[in-house]
Design a protein around this motif. Structure first.
Motif, mmCIF file in Angstrom:
data_model
loop_
_atom_site.group_PDB
_atom_site.id
_atom_site.type_symbol
_atom_site.label_atom_id
_atom_site.label_comp_id
_atom_site.label_asym_id
_atom_site.label_seq_id
_atom_site.Cartn_x
_atom_site.Cartn_y
_atom_site.Cartn_z
ATOM 1 N N ASN A 254 0.793 -1.125 0.196
ATOM 2 C CA ASN A 254 -0.089 -0.016 0.169
ATOM 3 C C ASN A 254 0.976 1.271 0.264
ATOM 4 O O ASN A 254 0.213 2.559 0.333
ATOM 5 C CB ASN A 254 -0.987 0.137 1.320
ATOM 6 N N ALA A 255 2.203 1.043 -0.141
ATOM 7 C CA ALA A 255 3.143 2.466 -0.411
ATOM 8 C C ALA A 255 2.894 3.079 -1.920
ATOM 9 O O ALA A 255 1.998 2.581 -2.743
ATOM 10 C CB ALA A 255 4.473 1.846 -0.679
ATOM 11 N N GLY A 256 2.875 4.419 -1.798
ATOM 12 C CA GLY A 256 2.623 5.143 -2.899
ATOM 13 C C GLY A 256 3.889 5.262 -3.825
ATOM 14 O O GLY A 256 5.230 5.379 -3.358
ATOM 15 N N TYR A 257 3.655 5.419 -5.198
ATOM 16 C CA TYR A 257 4.529 5.582 -6.295
ATOM 17 C C TYR A 257 4.366 6.715 -7.035
ATOM 18 O O TYR A 257 3.357 6.979 -7.368
ATOM 19 C CB TYR A 257 4.804 4.301 -7.058
ATOM 20 N N ASN B 177 9.105 6.632 -3.762
ATOM 21 C CA ASN B 177 8.358 5.497 -3.111
ATOM 22 C C ASN B 177 8.059 6.054 -1.731
ATOM 23 O O ASN B 177 8.866 6.556 -0.935
ATOM 24 C CB ASN B 177 9.360 4.219 -3.036
ATOM 25 N N LEU B 178 6.865 6.123 -1.300
ATOM 26 C CA LEU B 178 6.416 6.677 -0.244
ATOM 27 C C LEU B 178 5.809 5.330 0.582
ATOM 28 O O LEU B 178 4.636 4.813 0.353
ATOM 29 C CB LEU B 178 4.960 7.579 -0.459
ATOM 30 N N VAL B 179 6.751 5.185 1.610
ATOM 31 C CA VAL B 179 6.428 3.957 2.290
ATOM 32 C C VAL B 179 6.058 4.353 3.895
ATOM 33 O O VAL B 179 6.812 4.982 4.522
ATOM 34 C CB VAL B 179 7.740 3.087 2.621
ATOM 35 N N PRO B 180 4.657 4.040 4.291
ATOM 36 C CA PRO B 180 4.309 4.352 5.389
ATOM 37 C C PRO B 180 4.816 3.398 6.674
ATOM 38 O O PRO B 180 4.751 2.142 6.467
ATOM 39 C CB PRO B 180 2.651 3.894 5.376
ATOM 40 N N PHE B 181 5.006 4.005 7.746
ATOM 41 C CA PHE B 181 5.424 3.130 9.001
ATOM 42 C C PHE B 181 4.522 3.422 10.029
ATOM 43 O O PHE B 181 3.652 4.524 9.909
ATOM 44 C CB PHE B 181 6.957 3.529 9.451
ATOM 45 N N GLY B 182 4.360 2.699 11.229
ATOM 46 C CA GLY B 182 3.569 2.901 12.160
ATOM 47 C C GLY B 182 2.374 2.374 11.885
ATOM 48 O O GLY B 182 1.192 2.701 12.464
ATOM 49 N N ILE B 183 2.104 1.381 10.761
ATOM 50 C CA ILE B 183 0.852 0.799 10.422
ATOM 51 C C ILE B 183 1.202 -0.801 9.857
ATOM 52 O O ILE B 183 2.387 -1.021 9.350
ATOM 53 C CB ILE B 183 0.307 1.777 9.074
ATOM 54 N N MET B 184 0.304 -1.608 10.133
ATOM 55 C CA MET B 184 0.397 -2.928 9.911
ATOM 56 C C MET B 184 0.621 -3.018 8.451
ATOM 57 O O MET B 184 -0.174 -2.310 7.674
ATOM 58 C CB MET B 184 -0.613 -3.711 10.426
ATOM 59 N N SER B 185 1.186 -4.063 7.971
ATOM 60 C CA SER B 185 1.319 -4.480 6.488
ATOM 61 C C SER B 185 -0.071 -5.088 6.222
ATOM 62 O O SER B 185 -0.624 -5.898 7.089
ATOM 63 C CB SER B 185 2.166 -5.691 6.209
ATOM 64 N N PRO B 186 -0.647 -4.909 5.038
ATOM 65 C CA PRO B 186 -1.883 -5.469 4.469
ATOM 66 C C PRO B 186 -1.585 -6.928 4.607
ATOM 67 O O PRO B 186 -2.648 -7.782 4.583
ATOM 68 C CB PRO B 186 -2.119 -4.828 3.270
ATOM 69 N N GLY C 8 8.972 6.452 5.030
ATOM 70 C CA GLY C 8 10.129 6.503 4.265
ATOM 71 C C GLY C 8 9.865 7.193 2.809
ATOM 72 O O GLY C 8 9.190 6.611 2.015
ATOM 73 N N LEU C 9 10.279 8.255 2.968
ATOM 74 C CA LEU C 9 9.918 9.096 1.569
ATOM 75 C C LEU C 9 11.292 8.903 0.655
ATOM 76 O O LEU C 9 12.112 9.829 0.671
ATOM 77 C CB LEU C 9 9.764 10.593 2.251
ATOM 78 N N VAL C 10 11.224 8.011 0.005
ATOM 79 C CA VAL C 10 12.515 7.469 -0.685
ATOM 80 C C VAL C 10 12.472 8.014 -2.237
ATOM 81 O O VAL C 10 12.014 7.616 -2.980
ATOM 82 C CB VAL C 10 12.646 6.114 -0.629
ATOM 83 N N TYR C 11 13.354 9.182 -2.515
ATOM 84 C CA TYR C 11 13.497 9.637 -3.605
ATOM 85 C C TYR C 11 14.639 9.074 -4.311
ATOM 86 O O TYR C 11 15.565 8.632 -3.922
ATOM 87 C CB TYR C 11 13.523 11.146 -3.554
ATOM 88 N N ASN C 12 14.600 9.129 -5.671
ATOM 89 C CA ASN C 12 15.741 8.395 -6.522
ATOM 90 C C ASN C 12 15.739 9.800 -7.850
ATOM 91 O O ASN C 12 14.642 10.145 -8.352
ATOM 92 C CB ASN C 12 15.440 7.242 -7.238
ATOM 93 N N VAL C 13 17.173 9.932 -8.002
ATOM 94 C CA VAL C 13 17.459 11.033 -9.053
ATOM 95 C C VAL C 13 18.274 10.026 -9.976
ATOM 96 O O VAL C 13 19.387 9.363 -9.630
ATOM 97 C CB VAL C 13 18.246 12.141 -8.586
ATOM 98 N N PHE C 14 17.738 9.846 -11.114
ATOM 99 C CA PHE C 14 18.571 9.329 -12.358
ATOM 100 C C PHE C 14 20.139 9.851 -12.333
ATOM 101 O O PHE C 14 20.396 10.959 -12.540
ATOM 102 C CB PHE C 14 17.964 9.392 -13.686
#
Length: 471
Positions: free
Chosen positions: A248-251, A261-270, A344-350
């Motif tokens: 349920n992360a956002g991309y 990649n927007l990864v939520p913490f403090g919440i259970m995995s689906p 986890g607000l994980v950005y990537n730059v090419f």
């Protein structure tokens, strides 16, 4: 095989249950618009050739047609704070001296003696001039020629033509970038929309407090792409599932160069069918946070909290971290959303730079190709905000781990070392499998691996075209 739902063909399918934007609607503070604005373009579902990760010919094309034309993260400002301080940056067959000048500017020149080709420096340091250890040819710290022994024997060398070749330098938010071939988009254009997103998080007020680099027996793209999606957590990092969203992360993707990649913490995995309540989530988070320490003290752990009645784990953790970061930095975090304090607000730059966003200490990844397509170096930095009004300290020196060493031999990484080691249990076998593949194909998910497909699409523009063909 059962007939597939038509929606699966265009990338519109999402994990069942609450998604990223649904979670953001429950945040205790207003979430910045750019973290909820959708930015997804279906890029097709065709496989890519496995040889992109294994072929020396592809690696040669990358060295010739991609690396010289992209902005590369070479250093942080705090790595070279004083005039004469320099960093040796090496990548894709090139070696550079990135040097602080007297006026505070930074220049980058090729780290090769123009006499017989010896590297001028092999380690970071500080110098007013660079003297070749072989025959004594010397250059000033701005790259201009200084002197040489037996100049009478070199009447054919003209001093004005003996400056070290330079690379272009760009600076943003404490990061120093170089580009070998001048021209093309400015650094700000290349990074967009990253600078706009990161205004809130003030990376220019951070310093490197931890830095570890390790050689990995896999292609740099194989290793990098393992950090571009969250759903491998289900199998590879099961200990994280009680407090980590995965599918349920956002991309988001932006143009050719930037994604997140927007990864939520403090919440259970689906993927956890039955949890044990909000307090259990916090307890699992705190327990895991302390696993790496033999002297763990729950009273000193800001995540070891009691969830007030009527609050969610995310709200309670967000409130706790809001107070911690305010005290640590001297900056008011009253308007910081829970997601900016936890997730986890994980950005990537090419092609190979990945800074995390948010207000917590930020991870920064960099991946450097090895001498063959089968190895690379992965570097991990941790940035922490300098307390308000305090000077920025010198960046922490790097620790280098060899191919045979484990991430856990860098105890400063804490729980991250265990997570990285779990990734290492996959990556060498991914590389071996790609080389042995009968189909010769790699398949990506439409949504959760859209960042990888964007990266591969951009790479293709470089290695199959000419520099002028790219926007």
């Amino acid at each position: 095989m059962a007939e597939r739902d038509p929606e699966l063909t265009d990338g519109s399918a999402r994990s069942k249950g609450i998604d990223w934007n649904g979670l953001m609607a429950l945040d205790s503070r207003a979430v910045p618009d750019f973290l909820t604005k959708e930015s997804y373009t279906y890029r097709g579902s065709e496989p890519v050739p496995a040889e992109r990760y294994t072929s020396e010919e592809i690696a040669k094309l990358e060295r010739e047609k991609m690396w010289p034309y992209v902005w590369q993260f070479a250093a942080r400002e705090e790595d070279l704070p004083e005039p004469g301080d320099f960093v040796v940056y090496e990548n894709a067959g090139r070696t550079y001296l990135v040097v602080r000048q007297e006026d505070g500017s930074i220049r980058a020149m090729h780290n090769v003696c123009l006499h017989r080709g010896r590297k001028l420096r092999t380690e970071d340091g500080s110098a007013d001039k660079f003297v070749c250890p072989f025959h004594g040819f010397a250059w000033n710290k701005d790259g201009s020629f200084n002197s040489m022994p037996c100049q009478w024997d070199f009447p054919h060398l003209k001093e004005k033509e003996m400056g070290l070749p330079e690379a272009e330098v760009g600076r943003w938010a404490g990061y120093v970038f170089i580009r070998e071939e001048k021209g093309g988009p400015s650094l700000e254009e290349y990074l967009a929309p990253l600078p706009e997103h990161f205004k809130r998080w003030r990376h220019e007020e951070c310093a490197t407090v931890m830095r570890v680099a390790k050689e990995v027996p896999a292609n740099w793209k194989v290793v990098m792409e393992a950090f571009m999606e969250a759903w491998h957590t289900i199998v590879t990092h099961p200990q994280l599932l009680p407090f980590t969203g995965d599918c349920n992360a956002g991309y988001r993707t932006y143009g050719d160069n930037v994604n997140v990649n927007l990864v939520p913490f403090g919440i259970m995995s689906p993927h956890i069918a039955e949890g044990q309540g909000e307090q259990w989530i916090v307890d699992e988070f705190a327990k895991y946070n302390g696993r790496s320490s033999d002297n763990y003290d729950p009273e000193a752990d800001p995540m070891a909290i009691t969830v007030p009645e009527g609050q969610t784990a995310r709200e309670a953790l967000g409130e706790a971290m809001r107070a911690v970061y305010t005290e640590q930095t001297g900056y008011d975090h009253a308007d910081a959303s829970d997601c900016e304090l936890l997730d986890g607000l994980v950005y990537n730059v090419f092609p190979n730079f990945a800074p995390w966003g948010g207000f917590m200490p930020n991870i920064v990844y960099r991946w450097i190709p090895g001498e063959t397509p089968d190895t690379c170096v992965m570097e991990v930095r941790i940035l922490a905000r300098v307390k308000k009004g305090q000077p920025v300290p010198h960046g922490a020196p790097p620790r280098y781990l060899t191919l045979d060493q484990k991430w856990t031999e860098a105890p400063e990484l804490g729980m991250l070392a265990e997570v990285f080691e779990q990734d290492m249990e996959n990556l060498p076998y991914v590389q071996a499998g790609l080389k042995a593949s009968k189909s010769g194909k790699v398949n990506y998910a439409n949504y959760q691996e859209i960042r990888i497909r964007q990266f591969q699409d951009t790479m293709t523009k470089y290695v199959t075209g000419e520099p002028g063909d790219r926007a």
